[in-house]
Design a protein around this motif. Structure first.
Motif, PDB file in Angstrom:
ATOM      1  N   TRP A 197       0.839  -1.198   0.000  1.00 36.95           N
ATOM      2  CA  TRP A 197       0.000   0.000   0.000  1.00 36.95           C
ATOM      3  C   TRP A 197       0.868   1.240   0.000  1.00 36.95           C
ATOM      4  O   TRP A 197       2.014   1.216   0.453  1.00 36.95           O
ATOM      5  N   THR A 198       0.346   2.335  -0.561  1.00 40.98           N
ATOM      6  CA  THR A 198       1.049   3.621  -0.578  1.00 40.98           C
ATOM      7  C   THR A 198       0.088   4.719  -0.151  1.00 40.98           C
ATOM      8  O   THR A 198      -1.136   4.601  -0.336  1.00 40.98           O
ATOM      9  N   CYS A 199       0.662   5.770   0.429  1.00 40.95           N
ATOM     10  CA  CYS A 199      -0.129   6.917   0.881  1.00 40.95           C
ATOM     11  C   CYS A 199       0.522   8.202   0.401  1.00 40.95           C
ATOM     12  O   CYS A 199       1.727   8.232   0.107  1.00 40.95           O
ATOM     13  N   ASP A 200      -0.262   9.266   0.323  1.00 42.71           N
ATOM     14  CA  ASP A 200       0.285  10.567  -0.016  1.00 42.71           C
ATOM     15  C   ASP A 200       0.857  11.225   1.237  1.00 42.71           C
ATOM     16  O   ASP A 200       0.894  10.622   2.319  1.00 42.71           O
ATOM     17  N   GLY A 251      -1.191  11.129   4.340  1.00 42.80           N
ATOM     18  CA  GLY A 251      -1.523   9.856   4.951  1.00 42.80           C
ATOM     19  C   GLY A 251      -2.710   9.153   4.334  1.00 42.80           C
ATOM     20  O   GLY A 251      -3.140   8.108   4.846  1.00 42.80           O
ATOM     21  N   LYS A 252      -3.225   9.670   3.211  1.00 35.67           N
ATOM     22  CA  LYS A 252      -4.373   9.052   2.558  1.00 35.67           C
ATOM     23  C   LYS A 252      -3.884   8.042   1.526  1.00 35.67           C
ATOM     24  O   LYS A 252      -2.909   8.276   0.820  1.00 35.67           O
ATOM     25  N   LEU A 253      -4.597   6.924   1.430  1.00 38.09           N
ATOM     26  CA  LEU A 253      -4.202   5.868   0.514  1.00 38.09           C
ATOM     27  C   LEU A 253      -4.197   6.357  -0.932  1.00 38.09           C
ATOM     28  O   LEU A 253      -5.119   7.043  -1.377  1.00 38.09           O
ATOM     29  N   THR A 254      -3.137   5.972  -1.654  1.00 36.82           N
ATOM     30  CA  THR A 254      -3.090   6.211  -3.102  1.00 36.82           C
ATOM     31  C   THR A 254      -3.084   4.886  -3.864  1.00 36.82           C
ATOM     32  O   THR A 254      -3.339   4.853  -5.052  1.00 36.82           O
ATOM     33  N   TYR A 255      -2.764   3.807  -3.138  1.00 39.81           N
ATOM     34  CA  TYR A 255      -2.826   2.465  -3.738  1.00 39.81           C
ATOM     35  C   TYR A 255      -2.857   1.454  -2.598  1.00 39.81           C
ATOM     36  O   TYR A 255      -2.234   1.633  -1.547  1.00 39.81           O
ATOM     37  N   VAL A 256      -3.589   0.365  -2.823  1.00 40.07           N
ATOM     38  CA  VAL A 256      -3.594  -0.752  -1.881  1.00 40.07           C
ATOM     39  C   VAL A 256      -3.919  -2.016  -2.674  1.00 40.07           C
ATOM     40  O   VAL A 256      -4.684  -1.975  -3.649  1.00 40.07           O
ATOM     41  N   SER A 257      -3.287  -3.110  -2.315  1.00 35.86           N
ATOM     42  CA  SER A 257      -3.499  -4.360  -3.039  1.00 35.86           C
ATOM     43  C   SER A 257      -4.969  -4.768  -3.028  1.00 35.86           C
ATOM     44  O   SER A 257      -5.697  -4.562  -2.046  1.00 35.86           O
ATOM     45  N   GLU A 258      -5.365  -5.376  -4.119  1.00 31.87           N
ATOM     46  CA  GLU A 258      -6.750  -5.805  -4.250  1.00 31.87           C
ATOM     47  C   GLU A 258      -7.113  -6.836  -3.187  1.00 31.87           C
ATOM     48  O   GLU A 258      -8.256  -6.879  -2.704  1.00 31.87           O
ATOM     49  N   SER A 259      -6.126  -7.655  -2.781  1.00 30.31           N
ATOM     50  CA  SER A 259      -6.405  -8.695  -1.785  1.00 30.31           C
ATOM     51  C   SER A 259      -6.826  -8.096  -0.445  1.00 30.31           C
ATOM     52  O   SER A 259      -7.667  -8.674   0.260  1.00 30.31           O
ATOM     53  N   PHE A 260      -6.248  -6.940  -0.084  1.00 30.87           N
ATOM     54  CA  PHE A 260      -6.638  -6.294   1.169  1.00 30.87           C
ATOM     55  C   PHE A 260      -8.047  -5.729   1.062  1.00 30.87           C
ATOM     56  O   PHE A 260      -8.834  -5.810   2.011  1.00 30.87           O
TER      57      PHE A 260
END
Length: 465
Positions: A325-328, A331-340
């Motif tokens: 996962w990545t955040c800006d 602290g807001k998500l910019t990407y997260v794995s589909e499995s999560f």
């Protein structure tokens, strides 16, 4: 001067001779003669048609201080190119410039406006006329006609108009030559600029033939030999078929832009960005179009490389349970794995703006969200165990690890993190703890039993004694 009649002021043959001379001179000025050749003919026409012996062409110096005789008739040898006449009102030519008028002198013996300059007095000039060449606000010079015999000083208004016409033709030639020189200079500058640009630039007429190509077109052959050729013949039928719809649009007046591949000479096919812009004719219709071709092969290669790497990283991320996962910087998500996302039963849009917090164990959610925001604010590493409520109703133990990404200016740009599934490990850990407690309990019981037996045995031994 002496001829002042409302009737025909001179024989018809003289007027016809002057008109013919003007027509011939004007025609020659439109041809490819030089200024020197045109001046020679103009001076010959003036002496012949006006029956004069002295004619001078004076050019104003670049700084406007004086006039130089650049051509003449009748003067002593060696004076042309050397004689300089004052620009001020002390001479006939200077007086013409000062008053911005044609100046006619009937007789220098009675002239009171100015004295004859040395050039005229040395040749015994008695009369003459001076006409400005060019606009009075920015004159090029003065054309003068003179005579040393008063008997020949009988110029009428037709004669003066004839001198003005000659002066006007000379000026138009000078102006057109200057315009042509300027245009050629600009054309050469544009050619140099076009040749220096790392792009292909061309001008194509409405029939699809090249009118201009820059040096970059050398990849298709010698640029000079491409002029007049059809675009189809240069780039090939296969490529032309892909461009034909855009050619139709640009000829309707639209600016078009598209990507294609061109087989450049001696090289592999290259990715290019092509722009067509209409060229508007004087009547407001499109009479051709401009072509700009930019080689974007390097950018395309980098894009393909980045896409390939992204796909690799995506595959790696998807191979890890609950993954990357990545955040800006907020602290807001910019990407997260589909499995999560599948684990918590949310879409990315639902989870990105701290929506994932709602899937934490309620008693931990508020504290973990505050801790995460504090971590981002201080740009610290993040390592925290979460208990997450899955969409299947089960509770999952997740270890979240993340590190900040800092740019060259020292600014936080993002966080990159990893989710690790700790559920089975935690279950095994709990089992081991349970076993350890049970073993401890049983060992204590055994020790207690042993101690009891030992005590009993000790009492029995005392009784026996």
């Amino acid at each position: 001067m002496n001829k002042t009649s409302d009737d025909l002021d001179a024989p018809a043959s003289s007027r016809e001779l002057q008109q013919h001379a003007i027509a011939e001179l004007g025609q020659r000025a439109l041809g490819d003669c030089t200024f020197e050749e045109l001046c020679e003919q103009a001076l010959d026409d003036l002496t012949r048609c006006l029956n004069l012996r002295y004619v001078k062409l004076l050019e104003l110096s670049p700084g406007g201080e004086y006039l130089t005789m650049v051509a003449g008739r009748g003067w002593r040898p060696g004076l042309v190119g050397r004689v300089k006449v004052p620009k001020d009102s002390g001479s006939q030519a200077g007086f013409s410039l000062q008053t911005a008028e044609t100046v006619v002198v009937q007789d220098f013996d009675t002239e009171t406006r100015f004295a004859p300059p040395k050039l005229l007095s040395d040749h015994g000039i008695r009369c003459g006329a001076s006409v400005i060449i060019g606009p009075v606000s920015n004159p090029w010079g003065v054309l003068g006609v003179h005579e040393s015999e008063l008997g020949r000083c009988s110029y009428d208004r037709y004669d003066i108009d004839f001198v003005r016409s000659i002066a006007n033709i000379l000026w138009l030639f000078v102006k057109n030559a200057a315009d042509r020189t300027k245009a050629e200079t600009e054309r050469q500058a544009l050619r140099s600029l076009a040749d220096a640009m790392p792009i292909l630039f061309a001008v194509v007429d409405r029939k699809g033939r090249y009118e201009f190509v820059n040096d970059a077109y050398r990849v298709f052959g010698e640029p000079g030999r491409l002029i007049g050729k059809r675009v189809r013949d240069v780039i090939g039928d296969k490529v032309y078929e892909t461009t034909a719809p855009y050619v139709e649009r640009v000829l309707r007046g639209e600016v078009t832009r598209f990507e294609t591949r061109l087989p450049l000479q001696g090289e592999r096919e290259r990715d290019v960005l092509v722009t067509y812009a209409p060229r508007w004719g004087v009547e407001g219709s499109v009479d051709g179009f401009y072509v700009v071709v930019v080689d974007i092969s390097d950018q395309k290669d980098r894009q393909r490389e980045i896409l390939e790497r992204t796909q690799h990283y995506q595959a790696m991320a998807d191979s890890i349970p609950y993954g990357i996962w990545t955040c800006d910087a907020a602290g807001k998500l910019t990407y997260v794995s589909e499995s999560f996302l599948e684990l918590i039963g949310m879409t990315f849009d639902e989870a990105c703006d701290f929506g994932w917090v709602s899937r934490l164990i309620p008693e931990e959610a508020e504290e973990i969200e505050a801790a995460w925001k504090a971590c981002v604010a201080t740009r610290q590493d993040w390592k925290r165990e979460h208990r997450v409520l899955g969409c299947d109703g089960r509770t999952y133990d997740i270890l979240a690890i993340a590190r900040p990404v800092i740019d060259r200016e020292g600014q936080l740009t993002s966080y990159v993190g990893l989710n690790l599934d700790m559920t089975e490990w935690k279950q095994r850990e709990d089992t081991l703890k349970l076993l350890a407690r049970e073993l401890d309990h049983r060992v204590k019981n055994v020790f207690s039993l042993v101690l009891t037996i030992a005590r009993m045995a000790s009492r029995t031994a005392d009784d026996v004694e």
